[in-house]
Enzyme design. Structure first.
Site, PDB file in Angstrom:
ATOM      1  NE  ARG A 165      34.596  18.884  21.533  1.00  0.00           N
ATOM      2  CZ  ARG A 165      35.498  17.908  21.312  1.00  0.00           C
ATOM      3  NH1 ARG A 165      35.131  16.646  21.358  1.00  0.00           N
ATOM      4  NH2 ARG A 165      36.749  18.203  21.085  1.00  0.00           N
ATOM      5  CB  SER A 239      35.422  25.378  20.590  1.00  0.00           C
ATOM      6  OG  SER A 239      36.748  24.934  20.724  1.00  0.00           O
ATOM      7  CD  GLU A 335      32.052  22.886  21.585  1.00  0.00           C
ATOM      8  OE1 GLU A 335      32.727  22.536  20.606  1.00  0.00           O
ATOM      9  OE2 GLU A 335      32.543  23.077  22.715  1.00  0.00           O
TER      10      GLU A 335
HETATM   11  C1  LIG Z   1      38.652  28.092  28.067  1.00  0.00           C
HETATM   12  C2  LIG Z   1      37.748  26.937  27.722  1.00  0.00           C
HETATM   13  C3  LIG Z   1      38.274  25.818  27.091  1.00  0.00           C
HETATM   14  C4  LIG Z   1      37.453  24.725  26.777  1.00  0.00           C
HETATM   15  N1  LIG Z   1      38.019  23.642  26.167  1.00  0.00           N
HETATM   16  C5  LIG Z   1      37.255  22.573  25.862  1.00  0.00           C
HETATM   17  C6  LIG Z   1      37.834  21.423  25.237  1.00  0.00           C
HETATM   18  O1  LIG Z   1      39.040  21.360  24.992  1.00  0.00           O
HETATM   19  N2  LIG Z   1      37.018  20.379  24.946  1.00  0.00           N
HETATM   20  C7  LIG Z   1      35.683  20.395  25.229  1.00  0.00           C
HETATM   21  O2  LIG Z   1      35.010  19.403  24.940  1.00  0.00           O
HETATM   22  N3  LIG Z   1      35.109  21.473  25.818  1.00  0.00           N
HETATM   23  C8  LIG Z   1      35.857  22.548  26.139  1.00  0.00           C
HETATM   24  N4  LIG Z   1      35.282  23.658  26.718  1.00  0.00           N
HETATM   25  C9  LIG Z   1      33.826  23.662  26.969  1.00  0.00           C
HETATM   26  C10 LIG Z   1      33.453  23.251  28.416  1.00  0.00           C
HETATM   27  O3  LIG Z   1      34.557  23.298  29.257  1.00  0.00           O
HETATM   28  C11 LIG Z   1      32.861  21.846  28.474  1.00  0.00           C
HETATM   29  O4  LIG Z   1      31.741  21.744  27.635  1.00  0.00           O
HETATM   30  C12 LIG Z   1      32.434  21.457  29.901  1.00  0.00           C
HETATM   31  O5  LIG Z   1      32.126  20.090  29.956  1.00  0.00           O
HETATM   32  C13 LIG Z   1      31.237  22.260  30.399  1.00  0.00           C
HETATM   33  O6  LIG Z   1      31.100  21.946  31.766  1.00  0.00           O
HETATM   34  P1  LIG Z   1      30.285  22.876  32.743  1.00  0.00           P
HETATM   35  O7  LIG Z   1      30.205  22.174  34.044  1.00  0.00           O
HETATM   36  O8  LIG Z   1      30.888  24.224  32.761  1.00  0.00           O
HETATM   37  O9  LIG Z   1      28.861  22.883  32.046  1.00  0.00           O
HETATM   38  P2  LIG Z   1      27.800  24.104  31.917  1.00  0.00           P
HETATM   39  O10 LIG Z   1      28.399  25.140  31.019  1.00  0.00           O
HETATM   40  O11 LIG Z   1      27.345  24.537  33.250  1.00  0.00           O
HETATM   41  O12 LIG Z   1      26.644  23.364  31.158  1.00  0.00           O
HETATM   42  C14 LIG Z   1      26.834  22.902  29.841  1.00  0.00           C
HETATM   43  C15 LIG Z   1      25.639  22.018  29.450  1.00  0.00           C
HETATM   44  O13 LIG Z   1      25.649  20.845  30.277  1.00  0.00           O
HETATM   45  C16 LIG Z   1      24.451  20.773  31.051  1.00  0.00           C
HETATM   46  N5  LIG Z   1      24.833  20.261  32.363  1.00  0.00           N
HETATM   47  C17 LIG Z   1      25.770  20.745  33.195  1.00  0.00           C
HETATM   48  N6  LIG Z   1      25.877  19.971  34.289  1.00  0.00           N
HETATM   49  C18 LIG Z   1      24.970  18.988  34.141  1.00  0.00           C
HETATM   50  C19 LIG Z   1      24.570  17.872  34.937  1.00  0.00           C
HETATM   51  N7  LIG Z   1      25.141  17.592  36.119  1.00  0.00           N
HETATM   52  N8  LIG Z   1      23.566  17.082  34.481  1.00  0.00           N
HETATM   53  C20 LIG Z   1      22.968  17.316  33.282  1.00  0.00           C
HETATM   54  N9  LIG Z   1      23.310  18.346  32.483  1.00  0.00           N
HETATM   55  C21 LIG Z   1      24.288  19.174  32.907  1.00  0.00           C
HETATM   56  C22 LIG Z   1      23.903  22.191  31.085  1.00  0.00           C
HETATM   57  O14 LIG Z   1      22.512  22.201  31.309  1.00  0.00           O
HETATM   58  C23 LIG Z   1      24.294  22.684  29.711  1.00  0.00           C
HETATM   59  O15 LIG Z   1      23.388  22.219  28.737  1.00  0.00           O
HETATM   60  C24 LIG Z   1      36.079  24.762  27.072  1.00  0.00           C
HETATM   61  C25 LIG Z   1      35.550  25.887  27.723  1.00  0.00           C
HETATM   62  C26 LIG Z   1      36.370  26.961  28.050  1.00  0.00           C
HETATM   63  C27 LIG Z   1      35.795  28.141  28.765  1.00  0.00           C
END
Ligand SMILES: Cc1cc2nc3c(=O)[nH]c(=O)nc-3n(C[C@H](O)[C@H](O)[C@H](O)COP(=O)(O)OP(=O)(O)OC[C@H]3O[C@@H](n4cnc5c(N)ncnc54)[C@H](O)[C@@H]3O)c2cc1C
Length: 341
Positions: A165, A239, A335
């Site tokens: 992670r 998480s 996280e």
């Molecule tokens: C119901 C649920 C289940 C989940 N299950 C998992 C799982 O099984 N495994 C897991 O690893 N995660 C899980 N997650 C967490 C999440 O889905 C991941 O971390 C996902 O990759 C976040 O993507 P996002 O586009 O929503 O990022 P955001 O929440 O928008 O951003 C997260 C971080 O990434 C940065 N970021 C976003 N886009 C970019 C970009 N293009 N360039 C640079 N930085 C960027 C942001 O600045 C921030 O620091 C879960 C979340 C939820 C709500």
């Protein structure tokens, strides 16, 4: 192009009220040449599924909406002998789960264990998303970035410092905006990853003998739906804490009171403890404070029962951290990323 005082409530899976002072949607790489991309923004936003937003996000929020899925070519699988490697370049704003579904429709293997993870492709390297025995780092061949202060660049996987992670992008927030990611997948793969026990059990329940990538995706989908709340109906960020890595001696101490305490080996001296188990045994599974609580089926997930603010969630999560520390002597690290003031 830039908008002011934009509500982010619909752009984060917790459904938290938050206002971006300035908001810029990034739909086209040509925009990167504009003065708005000369200095680091307050927030690079993807799907908002790993964020804890406070009520105000001062400064600029860049919302990555870059699309596109491009096949870069196929080559004989390097040394695997099982199938043909297929290389895809995918825009940072593409929805992760839609990409997984697309690859399955194309008969490509590799992403099936990571089905149903919310968020965007551009965020997937940031915390090296992982689930059910797989991690995205194992599929990535290049990460295309906009490096603030420098310009467009391509990073090889060994330059990304991937960990559990974790990655360079997480360690150096504000330095890179990820515009696209290259993945290596397999056509006609002869094996799938069922290393995670629950997948095998679910495949058995489904009566599947020789599992295909689509079968694994179905098994993972069923498991996830049975354990995790749908953020559309119950705001959450998956998480909330990382699984802590602790010295073996800490686990042995916990085992004196809980002989069945689970752990996963990391190296000869360290183990990983499931944070959800610690919260559960600290008596906080399904606990609630006003509009915030832990999910009854999975204590690691904090939920917004409706109307909570980022401050409410922060306060409740501190209570969880303190209780676990007092009971087990283990620190839980968030996280999700805390943003705003
Ligand atoms: C119901 C649920 C289940 C989940 N299950 C998992 C799982 O099984 N495994 C897991 O690893 N995660 C899980 N997650 C967490 C999440 O889905 C991941 O971390 C996902 O990759 C976040 O993507 P996002 O586009 O929503 O990022 P955001 O929440 O928008 O951003 C997260 C971080 O990434 C940065 N970021 C976003 N886009 C970019 C970009 N293009 N360039 C640079 N930085 C960027 C942001 O600045 C921030 O620091 C879960 C979340 C939820 C709500």
């Amino acid at each position: 192009m830039i908008q002011h005082d934009v509500s982010l409530r619909g752009l984060n899976t917790f459904g938290l009220p938050s206002v971006a002072e300035s908001y810029l949607p990034l739909r086209d790489l040509a925009q990167l040449e504009s003065p708005h991309f000369r200095t680091t923004p307050a927030l690079v936003l993807g799907g908002g599924s790993n964020l804890l937003l406070r009520e105000n996000v001062p400064g600029l929020t860049v919302h990555v909406l870059l699309g596109g899925v491009q096949e870069l070519g196929a080559a004989a699988g390097a040394g695997s002998g099982t199938g043909t490697d297929v290389h895809l370049r995918v825009g940072g704003g593409v929805d992760w789960n839609q990409l997984v579904r697309y690859t399955l429709d194309q008969g490509l293997a590799g992403m099936e264990n990571l089905v149903l993870i919310p968020g965007t492709v551009g965020a997937s390297p940031v915390q090296n998303i992982g689930a059910y025995g797989a991690e995205v780092a194992d599929l990535i061949t290049a990460v295309h970035v906009w490096e603030y202060g420098h310009g467009a660049r391509t990073l090889r996987p060994d330059e990304c410092d991937f960990g559990y992670r974790d990655s360079r992008f997480k360690k150096e927030p504000g330095r890179f905006l990820i515009t696209a990611v290259d993945f290596r997948l397999q056509r006609n793969a002869s094996s799938v990853n069922t290393s995670y026990g629950a997948i095998i059990a679910e495949l058995e329940r489904l009566g599947v003998d020789q599992a295909t990538p689509a079968d694994v995706a179905l098994a993972v989908t069923n498991i996830r739906r049975s354990k995790l709340p749908d953020w559309f109906f119950l705001g959450n960020s998956g998480s909330f804490f990382k699984n802590p890595v602790v010295p073996k001696t800490t686990h042995e101490r916990i085992q004196q009171d809980y002989p069945q305490a689970p752990s996963y080996p990391i190296d000869t001296d360290h183990v990983k403890l499931p944070a959800g188990w610690l919260i559960d045994r600290a008596g906080l599974r399904g606990a609630r404070d006003g509009q915030v609580g832990t999910y009854a089926k999975q204590a690691l997930v904090m939920v917004n029962h409706g109307g909570a603010t980022g401050e409410d969630i922060l306060a409740f999560s501190s209570r969880v951290q303190t209780t676990v520390l007092e009971k087990f002597g283990v620190n839980l690290e968030r996280e999700v990323r805390l943003i705003g003031g």
